[in-house]
Write an enzyme that holds these catalytic residues in place. Structure first.
Site, mmCIF file in Angstrom:
data_model
loop_
_atom_site.group_PDB
_atom_site.id
_atom_site.type_symbol
_atom_site.label_atom_id
_atom_site.label_comp_id
_atom_site.label_asym_id
_atom_site.label_seq_id
_atom_site.Cartn_x
_atom_site.Cartn_y
_atom_site.Cartn_z
ATOM 1 N N ASP A 111 -6.286 21.346 -16.440
ATOM 2 C CA ASP A 111 -5.635 20.167 -17.030
ATOM 3 C C ASP A 111 -4.523 20.568 -18.009
ATOM 4 O OD1 ASP A 111 -5.385 17.392 -17.454
ATOM 5 O OD2 ASP A 111 -6.729 17.425 -19.189
ATOM 6 N N GLU A 128 -8.039 18.467 -29.302
ATOM 7 C CA GLU A 128 -8.159 17.004 -29.334
ATOM 8 C C GLU A 128 -9.517 16.614 -29.901
ATOM 9 O OE1 GLU A 128 -5.950 15.040 -25.840
ATOM 10 O OE2 GLU A 128 -6.994 16.722 -24.949
ATOM 11 N N HIS A 154 0.924 22.433 -19.649
ATOM 12 C CA HIS A 154 1.353 22.170 -21.028
ATOM 13 C C HIS A 154 1.421 23.437 -21.906
ATOM 14 C CE1 HIS A 154 1.002 18.125 -19.817
ATOM 15 N NE2 HIS A 154 -0.273 17.937 -20.085
ATOM 16 N N GLU A 165 0.872 -1.183 0.000
ATOM 17 C CA GLU A 165 0.000 0.000 0.000
ATOM 18 C C GLU A 165 0.904 1.225 0.000
ATOM 19 O OE1 GLU A 165 -3.299 -0.160 -0.121
ATOM 20 O OE2 GLU A 165 -3.302 -2.360 -0.018
ATOM 21 N N PHE A 166 0.407 2.328 -0.593
ATOM 22 C CA PHE A 166 1.273 3.513 -0.705
ATOM 23 C C PHE A 166 1.339 4.325 0.579
ATOM 24 C CE2 PHE A 166 -0.411 3.374 -5.276
ATOM 25 C CZ PHE A 166 0.561 2.457 -5.645
HETATM 26 C C1 BG6 Z 1 -2.665 15.176 -20.329
HETATM 27 C C2 BG6 Z 1 -4.071 15.602 -20.039
HETATM 28 O O1 BG6 Z 1 -1.775 15.773 -19.423
HETATM 29 O O2 BG6 Z 1 -2.331 15.587 -21.669
HETATM 30 C C3 BG6 Z 1 -5.024 14.962 -21.035
HETATM 31 O O3 BG6 Z 1 -4.419 15.199 -18.711
HETATM 32 C C4 BG6 Z 1 -4.617 15.298 -22.446
HETATM 33 O O4 BG6 Z 1 -6.367 15.386 -20.789
HETATM 34 C C5 BG6 Z 1 -3.143 14.989 -22.671
HETATM 35 O O5 BG6 Z 1 -5.400 14.504 -23.327
HETATM 36 C C6 BG6 Z 1 -2.672 15.514 -24.013
HETATM 37 O O6 BG6 Z 1 -1.370 15.060 -24.254
HETATM 38 P P1 BG6 Z 1 -0.910 14.593 -25.703
HETATM 39 O O7 BG6 Z 1 0.538 14.265 -25.548
HETATM 40 O O8 BG6 Z 1 -1.755 13.401 -26.052
HETATM 41 O O9 BG6 Z 1 -1.170 15.746 -26.602
#
Ligand code: BG6
Length: 533
Positions: free
Chosen positions: A279, A260, A284, A129-130
Site C-alpha cells: 500500500d 497513521e 508513496h 457499466e465500466f
Molecule cells: C493511500 C493508502 O494511498 O494513502 C492509505 O491507500 C493511506 O492506506 C493513505 O492511509 C495516506 O495518505 P495521506 O495523504 O492521508 O497521508
C-alpha cells in the site's frame, strides 16, 4: 530559523498545450498562473469516494482560483441510473460537509457559492457499466459533439476496472488524439494501486501502452500533489546551504516515516489483499525517497525531472527479508486489534506496519541507510523525512565527547505539520562552556496563508496543461516494484513474519532491532517532549 517570504519564483516549467484559454467568467487566476485549456473531464467512478472526497474539492479549489476554462465539462460515469441534478446535489452536500469538518483536509469553512455554481453547471451524469461496449458508444456520441476536443479520462475506480476501461476506450477510438493545431489531447489518469507486484505492473503497463502512448498516461501518486513534498526540491535546490552536504560524506542516515493513527477505516477487504508494504512502500515512500535522493535535474522539464527520479528507483538495491520488518496492530490503548476489524480474517497475517532498510547504490549515496516505516494505528500521525548528519570529526569540548553530542538532523515535515526543523547544538548560558541541543523550526502557516488543499489541485491542473513532471512513468513504476519483488515473492525462506504491536504504540519491537543493529534508533513518533525541550 528566521525566514521572510520572498517574491514567488516560478519554476522553469513551460508545459506545452495545444489550445489557448478562452474567455473566462470564474474569479481571476493567481499571478503567473494561466487557466488550463478547455477540456472535458470524464470521471469513471462518479459515485465513488475519491470523486467526492478529492476530485470535487480539487475542482472547486481550481474554480475558486480561476484556473479552469469556461469551456470545461465534467462527465461523471457510474453504474446505476441517476439524474444529473441528484448527482450535483449529492456532491454539493458532501462538499459542504467536508468544508465544515475541521478534521478534513478540505476544511474550507463556508463554500464560495459562485465557484460551486460554476462547477455544478458543468457537471453531467451518465449511467454506464465500466465493462460494456454500450457505455463507450454512448460516451463517444457525447464527445463527438465537440470534435477535436481535449478529453481527460480519469479512472477513479477499483484497480480491476483499469484494464477493461482502457481497452474499451481504445477500441472505441476514444484515445485517438487529433493532429496539428486543431487536434485535441486524450489523456488517461490512473490511480494507485498500479499493479500488486512487478509482474502485474508490467502486464498493466503493456496493456495500457497497447492502446495509448506513454505521453497520454498520467499515473498518479497523490503524495506528489502535496506542496510539502514538492517543496523538498525547493529546499534542496533553491538553497546554497544544503547541496554541499547532501551526500554520503556528510549524511549518516535518512528516516522516512508515514505513521497513521487511523486503522483500516472500513477498507478491510482491500487491506487484506494489500497490506501496508504494498500500500505504501514501493509508491508513496519510494517517491519521498526519490525526492530526497535524486540528482539535480538540468531543468524542471518533466522528462529531465523524471529521468533523475528514474535513476534513483533503478539504483535502489533490491530488498531482502533481512531488510524488512512487518507488524500487525493488536488491541491496545488506541482500540481494537486488526483481526477484530470488519472484513478481516480472525487469523489474518496481513501486515499493518512495515519498516525497511533501503540502500541507494550510486556515487552520492553508497553506504547511507534510508530507513522507511509506515503503519496504521500508531502513536501519532506523522509523515516526515529526517536527514541525520554525521558527527563532527574531533572532540573539542572537554566534557562532551563527539558521540555525546546531539546529531544535526534536518526534518522535512510533510503532514499534518507543514514545515521544517533543524536540530543543532549551542553553548548553554552561563560561565562554563557546556553544549546544549536546540531545535529551530519553520512552519508554513507562520509565513503563508494555508489553503484547504486536498493535493489533487496541482495534479489535475498539470494534467490539463500536459505537464507530466509529477506523474509516474512506466519505467519508474516497474523498477520500484522490481526492488521489492524478493520481499513479495521470496525465493527462499518463506513469507516475512508479522509481529504484533499494541494499537496506539510506536510499532513492533523488531523494527527497533532493525535499526539497533546499525547503531541507530527511530525518531519517536510522540515527539512533543523532544520538540518543546
Ligand atoms: C493511500 C493508502 O494511498 O494513502 C492509505 O491507500 C493511506 O492506506 C493513505 O492511509 C495516506 O495518505 P495521506 O495523504 O492521508 O497521508
Amino acid at each position: 530559523m528566521s525566514t521572510t517570504p520572498n517574491t514567488p519564483t516560478s519554476a522553469a516549467r513551460e508545459p506545452s498545450c495545444k489550445v489557448s484559454a478562452g474567455p473566462h467568467d470564474a474569479p481571476s487566476s493567481p499571478a503567473g498562473k494561466r487557466p488550463a485549456p478547455p477540456c472535458t473531464l470524464v470521471i469513471f467512478g462518479a459515485g465513488g469516494d475519491l470523486t467526492k472526497r478529492l476530485l470535487m474539492p480539487a475542482l472547486y479549489n481550481l474554480a475558486v482560483d480561476g484556473l479552469l476554462d469556461d469551456g470545461m465539462k465534467i462527465i461523471g460515469v457510474n453504474h446505476g441510473e441517476r439524474e444529473t441534478s441528484v448527482w450535483r446535489e449529492d456532491l454539493h452536500k458532501s462538499l459542504q460537509q467536508f468544508a465544515a469538518d475541521k478534521a478534513s483536509t478540505f476544511h474550507a469553512g463556508k463554500l464560495d457559492d459562485k465557484a460551486w455554481d460554476w462547477v455544478a453547471q458543468r457537471l453531467e451524469y451518465m449511467a454506464g457499466e465500466f465493462e460494456t461496449d454500450d457505455t463507450f458508444a454512448k460516451l463517444k456520441q457525447k464527445l463527438d459533439q465537440s470534435p477535436g476536443g481535449n478529453v481527460i479520462f480519469y479512472l477513479a475506480v477499483t484497480a480491476r476496472f483499469f484494464k477493461p476501461i482502457v481497452e474499451h476506450l481504445g477500441k472505441a477510438g476514444l484515445l485517438k488524439e487529433g493532429e496539428g493545431d486543431a487536434g485535441g489531447f486524450r489523456r488517461i489518469v490512473i490511480e494507485k494501486p498500479f499493479g500488486t507486484d512487478l509482474a502485474s505492473a508490467r502486464d498493466l503497463n503493456a496493456h495500457i501502452l497497447s492502446y495509448a502512448d506513454e505521453s497520454q498516461v498520467y499515473r498518479i501518486d497523490h503524495f506528489l500533489g502535496k506542496d510539502t513534498v514538492q517543496s523538498i526540491l525547493a529546499v534542496r535546490f533553491a538553497n546554497a546551504l544544503f547541496e554541499p552536504i547532501w551526500r554520503r560524506e556528510y549524511i549518516d542516515s535518512v528516516q522516512i516515516t508515514a505513521a497513521e493513527t487511523i486503522g483500516v477505516e472500513g477498507r478491510g477487504k482491500f487491506y487484506e489483499q494489500t497490506g501496508a508494504f504494498r500500500d505504501m512502500l514501493p509508491n508513496h515512500l519510494f517517491q519521498l525517497l526519490g525526492m530526497v535522493a535524486m540528482e539535480p535535474p538540468n531543468s524542471f522539464d518533466a522528462e529531465a525531472v523524471r529521468d533523475k527520479k528514474a535513476e534513483i528507483s533503478d539504483a535502489i538495491q533490491p530488498l531482502t527479508a533481512d531488510d524488512v520488518v512487518f507488524g500487525q496492530y493488536e488491541r491496545g490503548p488506541a482500540g481494537i486489534g486488526y483481526r477484530e476489524e470488519p472484513d478481516v480474517a480472525p487469523d489474518s497475517t496481513t501486515e499493518t506496519y512495515a519498516a525497511a532498510r533501503v540502500y541507494v547504490e550510486n556515487w552520492r549515496w553508497a553506504g547511507v541507510p534510508f530507513y522507511l516505516r509506515t503503519g496504521k494505528r500508531l502513536a501519532a500521525r506523522r509523515t516526515e523525512i529526517s536527514v541525520q548528519l554525521k558527527p563532527v570529526p574531533f572532540r573539542l569540548f572537554r566534557d562532551t565527547p563527539v558521540d555525546a553530542l546531539t546529531p544535526n538532523v534536518l526534518t522535512l515535515r510533510i503532514d499534518p505539520a507543514h514545515g521544517t526543523s533543524f536540530d543543532f547544538n549551542v553553548k548553554t548560558p552561563g560561565p562554563v562552556m557546556q553544549i546544549g541541543a536546540v531545535q529551530s523550526s519553520f512552519d508554513y502557516a507562520d509565513f503563508f496563508a494555508e489553503r484547504a488543499n486536498v493535493g489533487y489541485e496541482t495534479l489535475l491542473y498539470d494534467c490539463m496543461l500536459g505537464d507530466e513532471t509529477l506523474f509516474q512513468r512506466a519505467d519508474s513504476i516497474e523498477t520500484s516494484w522490481c526492488a521489492v519483488d524478493d520481499v513479495l515473492h521470496p525465493k527462499t525462506g518463506g513469507a516475512i513474519p508479522v509481529h504484533g504491536y499494541a494499537a496506539g504504540s510506536e510499532g513492533p519491537a523488531e523494527a527497533d532491532a532493525l535499526l539497533a543493529r546499525d547503531g541507530h534508533a527511530w525518531r519517536p513518533l510522540k515527539q512533543d517532549a523532544v520538540e518543546k525541550k
